[in-house]
Design a protein around this motif. Structure first.
Motif, PDB file in Angstrom:
ATOM      1  N   PRO A 292      41.252  25.001  42.548  1.00 24.41           N
ATOM      2  CA  PRO A 292      40.836  25.141  43.954  1.00 24.41           C
ATOM      3  C   PRO A 292      39.494  24.475  44.250  1.00 24.41           C
ATOM      4  O   PRO A 292      39.323  23.868  45.320  1.00 24.41           O
ATOM      5  CB  PRO A 292      40.756  26.658  44.154  1.00 24.41           C
TER       6      PRO A 292
ATOM      7  N   GLY B 273      34.632  30.115  51.954  1.00 24.02           N
ATOM      8  CA  GLY B 273      35.282  31.142  51.125  1.00 24.02           C
ATOM      9  C   GLY B 273      34.798  32.517  51.529  1.00 24.02           C
ATOM     10  O   GLY B 273      33.630  32.849  51.316  1.00 24.02           O
TER      11      GLY B 273
ATOM     12  N   GLY C 250      36.014  35.603  50.588  1.00 23.18           N
ATOM     13  CA  GLY C 250      36.489  36.716  49.769  1.00 23.18           C
ATOM     14  C   GLY C 250      35.361  37.741  49.670  1.00 23.18           C
ATOM     15  O   GLY C 250      34.415  37.741  50.477  1.00 23.18           O
ATOM     16  N   VAL C 251      35.452  38.592  48.665  1.00 23.99           N
ATOM     17  CA  VAL C 251      34.454  39.649  48.474  1.00 23.99           C
ATOM     18  C   VAL C 251      33.034  39.080  48.429  1.00 23.99           C
ATOM     19  O   VAL C 251      32.124  39.544  49.119  1.00 23.99           O
ATOM     20  CB  VAL C 251      34.759  40.372  47.130  1.00 23.99           C
ATOM     21  N   MET C 252      32.855  38.030  47.613  1.00 24.13           N
ATOM     22  CA  MET C 252      31.511  37.504  47.374  1.00 24.13           C
ATOM     23  C   MET C 252      30.996  36.668  48.547  1.00 24.13           C
ATOM     24  O   MET C 252      29.832  36.770  48.935  1.00 24.13           O
ATOM     25  CB  MET C 252      31.496  36.654  46.097  1.00 24.13           C
ATOM     26  N   GLY C 253      31.872  35.811  49.090  1.00 25.47           N
ATOM     27  CA  GLY C 253      31.451  34.917  50.170  1.00 25.47           C
ATOM     28  C   GLY C 253      30.995  35.695  51.393  1.00 25.47           C
ATOM     29  O   GLY C 253      29.949  35.387  51.985  1.00 25.47           O
TER      30      GLY C 253
ATOM     31  N   GLY D 159      31.179  29.909  42.322  1.00 22.08           N
ATOM     32  CA  GLY D 159      32.227  30.656  41.609  1.00 22.08           C
ATOM     33  C   GLY D 159      31.959  30.660  40.117  1.00 22.08           C
ATOM     34  O   GLY D 159      31.017  30.033  39.631  1.00 22.08           O
TER      35      GLY D 159
ATOM     36  N   PHE E  12      32.371  29.810  47.677  1.00 24.01           N
ATOM     37  CA  PHE E  12      32.682  31.055  46.965  1.00 24.01           C
ATOM     38  C   PHE E  12      34.194  31.164  46.897  1.00 24.01           C
ATOM     39  O   PHE E  12      34.816  31.925  47.642  1.00 24.01           O
ATOM     40  CB  PHE E  12      32.113  32.270  47.713  1.00 24.01           C
TER      41      PHE E  12
HETATM   42  N1  LIG Z   1      33.740  39.439  42.459  1.00 22.16           N
HETATM   43  C1  LIG Z   1      32.667  39.344  41.680  1.00 22.16           C
HETATM   44  O1  LIG Z   1      32.056  40.335  41.258  1.00 22.16           O
HETATM   45  C2  LIG Z   1      32.137  37.973  41.306  1.00 22.16           C
HETATM   46  C3  LIG Z   1      30.853  37.861  40.743  1.00 22.16           C
HETATM   47  C4  LIG Z   1      30.358  36.605  40.438  1.00 22.16           C
HETATM   48  C5  LIG Z   1      31.123  35.476  40.679  1.00 22.16           C
HETATM   49  N2  LIG Z   1      32.364  35.617  41.209  1.00 22.16           N
HETATM   50  C6  LIG Z   1      33.129  34.377  41.457  1.00 22.16           C
HETATM   51  O2  LIG Z   1      33.002  34.031  42.829  1.00 22.16           O
HETATM   52  C7  LIG Z   1      34.212  33.386  43.279  1.00 22.16           C
HETATM   53  C8  LIG Z   1      34.778  34.165  44.455  1.00 22.16           C
HETATM   54  O3  LIG Z   1      35.031  35.474  44.009  1.00 22.16           O
HETATM   55  P1  LIG Z   1      35.555  36.646  44.975  1.00 22.16           P
HETATM   56  O4  LIG Z   1      35.455  37.906  44.171  1.00 22.16           O
HETATM   57  O5  LIG Z   1      34.875  36.554  46.289  1.00 22.16           O
HETATM   58  O6  LIG Z   1      37.093  36.223  45.081  1.00 22.16           O
HETATM   59  P2  LIG Z   1      38.214  36.719  46.124  1.00 22.16           P
HETATM   60  O7  LIG Z   1      37.765  37.904  46.889  1.00 22.16           O
HETATM   61  O8  LIG Z   1      39.467  36.791  45.335  1.00 22.16           O
HETATM   62  O9  LIG Z   1      38.309  35.479  47.138  1.00 22.16           O
HETATM   63  C9  LIG Z   1      38.788  34.242  46.697  1.00 22.16           C
HETATM   64  C10 LIG Z   1      38.460  33.199  47.732  1.00 22.16           C
HETATM   65  O10 LIG Z   1      38.896  31.936  47.224  1.00 22.16           O
HETATM   66  C11 LIG Z   1      39.651  31.283  48.245  1.00 22.16           C
HETATM   67  N3  LIG Z   1      40.606  30.362  47.639  1.00 22.16           N
HETATM   68  C12 LIG Z   1      41.472  30.600  46.634  1.00 22.16           C
HETATM   69  N4  LIG Z   1      42.178  29.495  46.346  1.00 22.16           N
HETATM   70  C13 LIG Z   1      41.764  28.531  47.214  1.00 22.16           C
HETATM   71  C14 LIG Z   1      42.116  27.176  47.417  1.00 22.16           C
HETATM   72  N5  LIG Z   1      43.042  26.572  46.662  1.00 22.16           N
HETATM   73  N6  LIG Z   1      41.477  26.496  48.390  1.00 22.16           N
HETATM   74  C15 LIG Z   1      40.549  27.086  49.154  1.00 22.16           C
HETATM   75  N7  LIG Z   1      40.157  28.375  49.006  1.00 22.16           N
HETATM   76  C16 LIG Z   1      40.760  29.083  48.043  1.00 22.16           C
HETATM   77  C17 LIG Z   1      40.336  32.405  48.966  1.00 22.16           C
HETATM   78  O11 LIG Z   1      40.806  31.963  50.228  1.00 22.16           O
HETATM   79  P3  LIG Z   1      42.075  32.655  50.956  1.00 22.16           P
HETATM   80  O12 LIG Z   1      41.523  33.807  51.728  1.00 22.16           O
HETATM   81  O13 LIG Z   1      42.625  31.588  51.812  1.00 22.16           O
HETATM   82  O14 LIG Z   1      43.027  33.086  49.875  1.00 22.16           O
HETATM   83  C18 LIG Z   1      39.176  33.403  49.074  1.00 22.16           C
HETATM   84  O15 LIG Z   1      38.293  33.079  50.110  1.00 22.16           O
HETATM   85  C19 LIG Z   1      35.149  33.348  42.071  1.00 22.16           C
HETATM   86  O16 LIG Z   1      35.005  32.148  41.386  1.00 22.16           O
HETATM   87  C20 LIG Z   1      34.620  34.478  41.200  1.00 22.16           C
HETATM   88  O17 LIG Z   1      34.925  34.313  39.835  1.00 22.16           O
HETATM   89  C21 LIG Z   1      32.884  36.830  41.554  1.00 22.16           C
END
Ligand SMILES: NC(=O)c1ccc[n+]([C@@H]2O[C@H](COP(=O)([O-])OP(=O)(O)OC[C@H]3O[C@@H](n4cnc5c(N)ncnc54)[C@H](OP(=O)(O)O)[C@@H]3O)[C@@H](O)[C@H]2O)c1
Length: 469
Positions: free
Chosen positions: A80, A10, A12-15, A102, A74
């Motif tokens: 998912p 994963g 995204g922003v966090m990964g 997540g 992440f």
């Molecule tokens: N942002 C924050 O401040 C924060 C803080 C703590 C925890 N979190 C948690 O950490 C997790 C990731 O957050 P993020 O902010 O990094 O999210 P994000 O930037 O929206 O990235 C989402 C990630 O999830 C993947 N994904 C979505 N649906 C999927 C599926 N069905 N199968 C496989 N991969 C899938 C996406 O892959 P694609 O690129 O293929 O779409 C992407 O890599 C979430 O659960 C979030 O709640 C976030």
């Protein structure tokens, strides 16, 4: 490449940020993302020249990891995660570790812990806080699941966690979803504190006529003292930011509808299930919902009237500051009360949550540091201890706290978090609540029985009614 030390699924922003963080601690990191293009961009961009290796096929990613494998997820919470766990299941060996980082619901983590455990995969449900910057430089990590997996994983991810006074902000809280339970309490507190800060802003802005820049400066000043906290500092910085296009404070151009991803609601649902009152957290969640009910909000437009003169507040703004301090403190106390209930299920020490919240996370603050000091060696219910030790302070804050709610109300400014925190406190310090009348009326219409102060047992009365037969 020899085997990678750890895998991040994963990007995204966090990964991405966490993969960079892990690599900066000397680990070789394999990365994979559902959309291969993102992996390519990361490898050719931010990860260029670093010990980060991208994979576009899942099998290759898994096989690149040294054993026991550690895979950090992440990805978007919910289905998912189940889908990805199903994809991984045939590729993992006994003893491999999957860490779901997540914002998953703790009940899902309870279930996944049991399901994966039955197949020999060691599952960890990891609550992470700190946003992108935290993930990159050092987040706060609340972990539950397989204890042996925690011991193995901590050796690798522990150095990536935030540090407060030489102590890593990472801890194990118990089986299954314990870590995600602690994370939802964290998020509930986050909602409440943000709402309390927003109410202080609303009052200073609409009732007293301060500009956003001025309120930013006031918050900045407060954030140097007892109210020192990441969220107040963030609000100060946001309020002082001027939009380069319009030369106006950007905050004033933002639609007044707050979004939510559900973790605040989960904390309220958990509290309802466990029989714990968290009225300030509930008020904060509901106020976000109300902010989006635009139709309802437009029915009776009613501009507020000034209640405080700016000149008075320029000389002394302790009315607002004290109300915010009391509300922030009680937001944490309500969260601690919910942790007390969770601790009975999962068996963790409540003070351990406060220990890992002292750095890296969104609710880090002087209040957390002080509560940790009070609770680290205390016996008994943590919320009771936290309240007892803060009684004198709350009594001292009371006149201004009360004054703020009264003045804001008379000016037409809603203060649901501040007022609910005040009511919570007034309820706690009431020797007798009117629940006796509630019991009596329940018995009146439904024969629900009641207990008496002067006799043992349960009683029913006909309340003087003649029962017609
Ligand atoms: N942002 C924050 O401040 C924060 C803080 C703590 C925890 N979190 C948690 O950490 C997790 C990731 O957050 P993020 O902010 O990094 O999210 P994000 O930037 O929206 O990235 C989402 C990630 O999830 C993947 N994904 C979505 N649906 C999927 C599926 N069905 N199968 C496989 N991969 C899938 C996406 O892959 P694609 O690129 O293929 O779409 C992407 O890599 C979430 O659960 C979030 O709640 C976030």
């Amino acid at each position: 490449m020899s085997s990678a030390d750890i895998g991040v699924y994963g990007l995204g922003v966090m990964g991405e940020a966490f993969a960079l963080n892990l690599e900066s601690r000397g680990l070789k990191v394999a990365v994979y993302n559902r959309t291969a293009e993102k992996t390519r961009q990361f490898i050719e961009g931010k990860a260029r020249g670093r010990m980060i290796y991208g994979f576009t096929d899942l099998k290759g990613f898994v096989q690149s990891l040294s054993k026991p494998r550690i895979i950090v997820l992440f990805i978007k919470a919910g289905k998912p995660v189940d889908d990805v766990l199903a994809d991984l299941s045939g590729m993992l060996d006994k003893g491999d570790i999957v860490m779901d980082c997540g914002n998953s619901h703790y009940r899902d983590s309870d279930r996944r812990f049991a399901e994966l455990g039955s197949r020999g995969t060691r599952f960890l449900g990891v609550g992470i806080s700190g946003g992108e910057e935290g993930a990159l430089k050092g987040p706060s990590m609340m972990i539950g699941g397989d204890f042996s997996a925690y011991i193995d994983a901590e050796r690798k991810v522990g150095p990536a966690a935030a540090i407060f006074e030489n102590s890593r902000c990472i801890s194990y809280f118990g089986d299954g979803g314990a870590g995600h339970f602690v994370k939802i309490v964290h998020n509930g507190i986050e909602y409440a504190v943000m709402q309390a800060i927003a109410e202080a802003y609303d009052y200073l802005s609409r009732a007293a006529g301060y500009s956003s820049l001025e309120i930013g400066s006031i918050f900045e000043e407060w954030a140097k003292g007892e109210l020192r906290s990441f969220l107040l500092q963030a609000a100060a910085q946001v309020l002082k930011y001027v939009d380069p296009d319009t030369q106006r404070p950007l905050v004033e151009l933002i639609v007044d509808e707050a979004e939510q991803k559900g973790t605040g609601r989960w904390s309220v649902e958990a509290a309802l299930e466990l029989g714990v009152a968290v009225p300030t957290i509930t008020a904060a969640v509901e106020q976000r919902t109300l902010s989006t009910q635009r139709g309802l909000r437009q029915i009776t437009p009613c501009p507020p009237h000034a209640s405080a003169t700016k000149r008075e507040l320029d000389e002394d703004n302790t009315l607002v500051r004290d109300a915010l301090r009391a509300t922030m403190l009680l937001s944490y106390v309500q969260g601690i009360s919910l942790l007390d209930a969770g601790a009975r299920t999962y068996g963790f020490r409540v003070s351990e949550a406060l220990r890992v919240w002292r750095a890296g996370c969104i609710i880090r603050s002087r209040i957390v540091e002080e509560l940790y000091s009070l609770l680290s060696y205390a016996q008994g219910e943590a919320a009771t201890v936290a309240l007892e030790k803060n009684l004198a302070l709350l009594e001292e804050l009371m006149p201004n706290w009360f004054g703020f709610v009264a003045q804001a109300s008379s000016a037409g400014i809603p203060t649901p978090a501040t007022a609910s925190a005040l009511s919570y406190y007034l309820s706690i310090r009431s020797r007798r609540l009117p629940a006796n009348l509630i019991q009596a009326v329940r018995d009146y219409f439904g024969s629900h029985m009641f207990r008496r102060l002067d006799r043992e047992g349960y009683f029913h009365s006909d309340w003087g009614r003649k029962v017609e037969r």
